[in-house]
Design a protein around this motif. Structure first.
Motif, PDB file in Angstrom:
ATOM      1  N   MET A   1      -1.742  19.457 -10.562  1.00  0.00           N
ATOM      2  CA  MET A   1      -1.613  18.919  -9.210  1.00  0.00           C
ATOM      3  C   MET A   1      -2.466  17.794  -9.014  1.00  0.00           C
ATOM      4  N   THR A   2      -3.641  17.533  -9.627  1.00  0.00           N
ATOM      5  CA  THR A   2      -4.314  16.420  -9.452  1.00  0.00           C
ATOM      6  C   THR A   2      -3.789  15.105  -9.720  1.00  0.00           C
ATOM      7  N   PRO A   3      -3.222  15.016 -11.027  1.00  0.00           N
ATOM      8  CA  PRO A   3      -2.637  13.430 -11.284  1.00  0.00           C
ATOM      9  C   PRO A   3      -1.576  13.290 -10.310  1.00  0.00           C
ATOM     10  N   LEU A   4      -0.747  14.248  -9.655  1.00  0.00           N
ATOM     11  CA  LEU A   4      -0.074  14.016  -8.516  1.00  0.00           C
ATOM     12  C   LEU A   4      -0.768  13.637  -7.297  1.00  0.00           C
ATOM     13  N   LEU A   5      -1.898  14.011  -6.866  1.00  0.00           N
ATOM     14  CA  LEU A   5      -2.674  13.823  -5.954  1.00  0.00           C
ATOM     15  C   LEU A   5      -3.234  12.265  -6.012  1.00  0.00           C
ATOM     16  N   TYR A   6      -3.438  12.244  -7.317  1.00  0.00           N
ATOM     17  CA  TYR A   6      -4.018  10.737  -7.613  1.00  0.00           C
ATOM     18  C   TYR A   6      -2.811   9.561  -7.263  1.00  0.00           C
ATOM     19  N   ARG A   7      -1.861   9.892  -7.712  1.00  0.00           N
ATOM     20  CA  ARG A   7      -0.437   8.833  -7.516  1.00  0.00           C
ATOM     21  C   ARG A   7      -0.154   8.850  -6.045  1.00  0.00           C
ATOM     22  N   LEU A   8      -0.436   9.979  -5.243  1.00  0.00           N
ATOM     23  CA  LEU A   8      -0.281   9.929  -3.694  1.00  0.00           C
ATOM     24  C   LEU A   8      -1.304   9.012  -3.285  1.00  0.00           C
ATOM     25  N   TYR A   9      -2.533   9.060  -3.540  1.00  0.00           N
ATOM     26  CA  TYR A   9      -3.721   8.311  -3.061  1.00  0.00           C
ATOM     27  C   TYR A   9      -3.509   6.871  -3.422  1.00  0.00           C
ATOM     28  N   HIS A  10      -2.990   6.651  -4.697  1.00  0.00           N
ATOM     29  CA  HIS A  10      -3.157   5.330  -5.205  1.00  0.00           C
ATOM     30  C   HIS A  10      -1.899   4.481  -4.510  1.00  0.00           C
ATOM     31  N   PHE A  11      -0.739   5.438  -4.202  1.00  0.00           N
ATOM     32  CA  PHE A  11       0.315   4.552  -3.454  1.00  0.00           C
ATOM     33  C   PHE A  11      -0.122   4.300  -1.878  1.00  0.00           C
ATOM     34  N   SER A  12      -0.676   5.612  -1.270  1.00  0.00           N
ATOM     35  CA  SER A  12      -1.069   5.424   0.068  1.00  0.00           C
ATOM     36  C   SER A  12      -2.075   4.385   0.382  1.00  0.00           C
ATOM     37  N   SER A  13      -3.229   4.163  -0.714  1.00  0.00           N
ATOM     38  CA  SER A  13      -4.098   3.241  -0.430  1.00  0.00           C
ATOM     39  C   SER A  13      -3.437   1.849  -0.323  1.00  0.00           C
ATOM     40  N   ALA A  14      -2.573   1.506  -1.339  1.00  0.00           N
ATOM     41  CA  ALA A  14      -1.908   0.294  -1.355  1.00  0.00           C
ATOM     42  C   ALA A  14      -1.396  -0.131   0.057  1.00  0.00           C
ATOM     43  N   ILE A  15      -0.329   0.945   0.504  1.00  0.00           N
ATOM     44  CA  ILE A  15       0.144   0.803   1.892  1.00  0.00           C
ATOM     45  C   ILE A  15      -0.746   0.716   2.986  1.00  0.00           C
ATOM     46  N   GLN A  16      -1.752   1.252   2.978  1.00  0.00           N
ATOM     47  CA  GLN A  16      -2.912   1.478   3.959  1.00  0.00           C
ATOM     48  C   GLN A  16      -3.464  -0.194   3.837  1.00  0.00           C
ATOM     49  N   TYR A  17      -3.726  -0.836   2.635  1.00  0.00           N
ATOM     50  CA  TYR A  17      -4.237  -1.873   2.785  1.00  0.00           C
ATOM     51  C   TYR A  17      -3.534  -2.926   3.203  1.00  0.00           C
ATOM     52  N   LYS A  18      -1.980  -2.983   3.052  1.00  0.00           N
ATOM     53  CA  LYS A  18      -1.281  -3.938   3.416  1.00  0.00           C
ATOM     54  C   LYS A  18      -1.110  -3.927   4.899  1.00  0.00           C
ATOM     55  N   LEU A  19      -1.082  -2.762   5.402  1.00  0.00           N
ATOM     56  CA  LEU A  19      -0.947  -2.611   6.981  1.00  0.00           C
ATOM     57  C   LEU A  19      -2.175  -2.864   7.727  1.00  0.00           C
ATOM     58  N   LYS A  20      -3.178  -2.646   7.164  1.00  0.00           N
ATOM     59  CA  LYS A  20      -4.653  -3.080   7.904  1.00  0.00           C
ATOM     60  C   LYS A  20      -4.596  -4.539   8.067  1.00  0.00           C
ATOM     61  N   LYS A  21      -3.928  -5.230   7.316  1.00  0.00           N
ATOM     62  CA  LYS A  21      -3.795  -6.752   7.495  1.00  0.00           C
ATOM     63  C   LYS A  21      -2.806  -7.194   8.406  1.00  0.00           C
ATOM     64  N   ARG A  22      -1.554  -6.443   8.268  1.00  0.00           N
ATOM     65  CA  ARG A  22      -0.243  -6.863   8.949  1.00  0.00           C
ATOM     66  C   ARG A  22      -0.212  -6.312  10.471  1.00  0.00           C
ATOM     67  N   LEU A  23      -0.760  -5.033  10.695  1.00  0.00           N
ATOM     68  CA  LEU A  23      -0.422  -4.260  11.934  1.00  0.00           C
ATOM     69  C   LEU A  23      -1.674  -4.605  12.848  1.00  0.00           C
ATOM     70  N   THR A  24      -1.424  -4.860  14.104  1.00  0.00           N
ATOM     71  CA  THR A  24      -2.262  -4.905  15.009  1.00  0.00           C
ATOM     72  C   THR A  24      -2.568  -3.520  15.841  1.00  0.00           C
ATOM     73  N   ILE A  25      -3.242  -3.573  16.552  1.00  0.00           N
ATOM     74  CA  ILE A  25      -3.659  -2.193  17.337  1.00  0.00           C
ATOM     75  C   ILE A  25      -2.442  -2.011  18.207  1.00  0.00           C
ATOM     76  N   ASN A  26      -1.946  -3.000  19.007  1.00  0.00           N
ATOM     77  CA  ASN A  26      -0.651  -2.851  19.716  1.00  0.00           C
ATOM     78  C   ASN A  26       0.493  -2.545  18.923  1.00  0.00           C
ATOM     79  N   GLY A  27       0.582  -2.975  17.777  1.00  0.00           N
ATOM     80  CA  GLY A  27       1.642  -2.474  16.920  1.00  0.00           C
ATOM     81  C   GLY A  27       1.451  -0.972  16.147  1.00  0.00           C
TER      82      GLY A  27
END
Length: 450
Positions: free
Chosen positions: A1-27
């Motif tokens: 289960m932990t390797p699956l969680l790792y892949r989930l965190y790895h992918f979600s962190s990349a998405i969050q990092y991109k959205l942090k720059k691309r998305l405004t509060i209004n967006g």
């Protein structure tokens, strides 16, 4: 289960990092409403919410397309100092060059770190930091540990910078701020200039490659002036030998040549000036020399206790360097090390650089440090031992130093909730040994009581 969680965190962190720059509060608010309208408007016969969904979707698409049209030309330079210190805010200079023929407004700068995501091995082997998390859901899922490892890899935080209007074909200087949180090397790879679309939902981004690194030094504590008892000892070869370069005595004066004087001691410039042989008279050097033994032996790569021990070592070493004495810093990383500082041999900055890179020793035991101490023991006036645990090997080293009549200051760093036999440890104290127990989280208060 932990390797699956790792892949989930790895992918979600990349998405969050991109959205942090691309998305405004209004967006972000519009996207939330879009998701709600999607769920509520699935049945168009029962609800008119699908019309709101269609409107919001159209707005989002228009905003995304508009943000992708951001094509203005910029260049930038970043001026970082060589060092920063944990807990001390650092300001640095950024120069932005607007190469377009139009004044640019409403811009923001994001600094981009090198990928801070831990490897699967680091994620699995690193214990949950902090006692409070070890019996919680966070400990089982590893979410707190994941975020902590990312912060540890980044070594600090940098807030986005709101830019003033950039005039056409001109350069503008702004000041950025870094808050160092962990020692180590902070690696920056680029910076992104972002501009919101006309609707203010998504940012158009221009990324400028700008690789640079910054060494984060350990946190420093205020410490009282420490005077270890002990006598000045003869140092064969003087300060020069103490720095492991050559073998010479200390210069005292000039005098006339006497039969039997070594030709190597002739002062040729004085002979040429006076017209008769002049030799240098030298003397052996006696001075105080202390060892600073840093305990780095533990099973885990990171621990708060080790970080505190390194900060204490840095703080004490800085204090000793203001005194007329030598200091031998001894520790084991991948191999045993001994560095000598003081009396002009090496500077505080160099010592802090070394401590900023010290890591835990997980593949050897404490006994591997003892030979390093034994090599210098005849030169030492006193010894400061910074331990992160207490066992028979550490006790053996202390007892050996006692038999050599060397004064010892022991600083034992422990976690606040560690259980140990305090009376058994304190029994080591006598006329030669002084022991102080420092609890993680209360180090500053403990040091002031030394």
């Amino acid at each position: 289960m932990t390797p699956l969680l790792y892949r989930l965190y790895h992918f979600s962190s990349a998405i969050q990092y991109k959205l942090k720059k691309r998305l405004t509060i209004n967006g972000f608010v519009v996207l939330i409403f879009l998701l709600f309208s999607t769920a509520l408007g699935l049945d168009s016969n029962q609800s008119m919410t699908y019309q709101i969904f269609s409107l919001l979707l159209a707005i989002v698409i228009v905003s995304i397309v508009a943000s992708l049209l951001f094509r203005y030309r910029f260049n930038a330079t970043r001026s970082l100092p060589k060092f920063a210190t944990v807990g001390v805010k650092l300001k640095y200079r950024i120069v932005i060059h607007n190469k377009s023929h139009k004044t640019q407004t409403n811009l923001k700068i994001f600094e981009n770190f090198a990928d801070p995501r831990p490897t699967l091995k680091e994620f699995l082997e690193t214990p949950e930091p902090g006692k409070k998390q070890r019996n919680s859901v966070d400990q089982r899922l590893g979410s707190y540990r994941w975020l902590w490892l990312i912060d540890r890899q980044q070594c600090g935080k940098i807030k986005p910078i709101d830019l003033p209007p950039l005039l056409a074909n001109s350069k503008t200087e702004v000041i950025g701020e870094i808050m160092p949180t962990h020692r180590g090397i902070m690696r920056l790879v680029s910076m992104t200039i972002a501009k919101p679309d006309p609707l203010g939902l998504f940012n158009g981004c221009k990324t400028i490659a700008l690789p640079q690194s910054l060494l984060i030094l350990p946190k420093l504590y205020n410490v009282p002036r420490i005077q270890l008892p002990g006598f000045r000892k003869y140092q064969s070869g003087g300060v020069t030998l103490a720095s492991s370069v050559g073998d010479s005595e200390e210069f005292r004066s000039l005098r006339e040549y006497r039969p039997g004087d070594s030709l190597r001691k002739i002062h040729w410039k004085s002979w040429a000036k006076i017209g008769k042989p002049i030799v240098k008279e030298e003397q052996d050097e006696f001075f105080v020399r202390h060892a600073l033994i840093l305990d780095t032996f533990q099973d885990f790569k990171y621990s708060q206790v080790l970080e505190e021990a390194i900060s204490i070592a840095a703080s004490l070493a800085c204090e000793v360097q203001t005194q007329e004495s030598l200091l031998d810093l001894m520790f084991v990383g991948h191999e045993a090390h001994c560095f000598t500082f003081g009396r002009g041999i090496s500077h505080t900055d160099r010592m802090l650089e070394i401590l900023a890179s010290v890591g835990a020793c997980r593949d050897q035991d404490f006994a591997s440090l003892i030979p390093v101490v034994m090599e210098r023991i005849s030169l030492l006036s006193g010894c400061i031992c910074i331990f992160i645990s207490w066992d028979d090997q550490r006790k053996k080293l202390v007892n050996y130093l006692k038999t050599m009549k060397i004064n010892i200051l022991i600083l034992l760093v422990i976690d606040q909730e560690d259980n140990f036999d305090k009376l058994a440890i304190e029994s080591i104290q006598d006329d030669l040994v002084s022991l102080h127990i420092l609890k993680s989280g209360k180090i500053a208060e403990g040091l002031m009581k030394i």
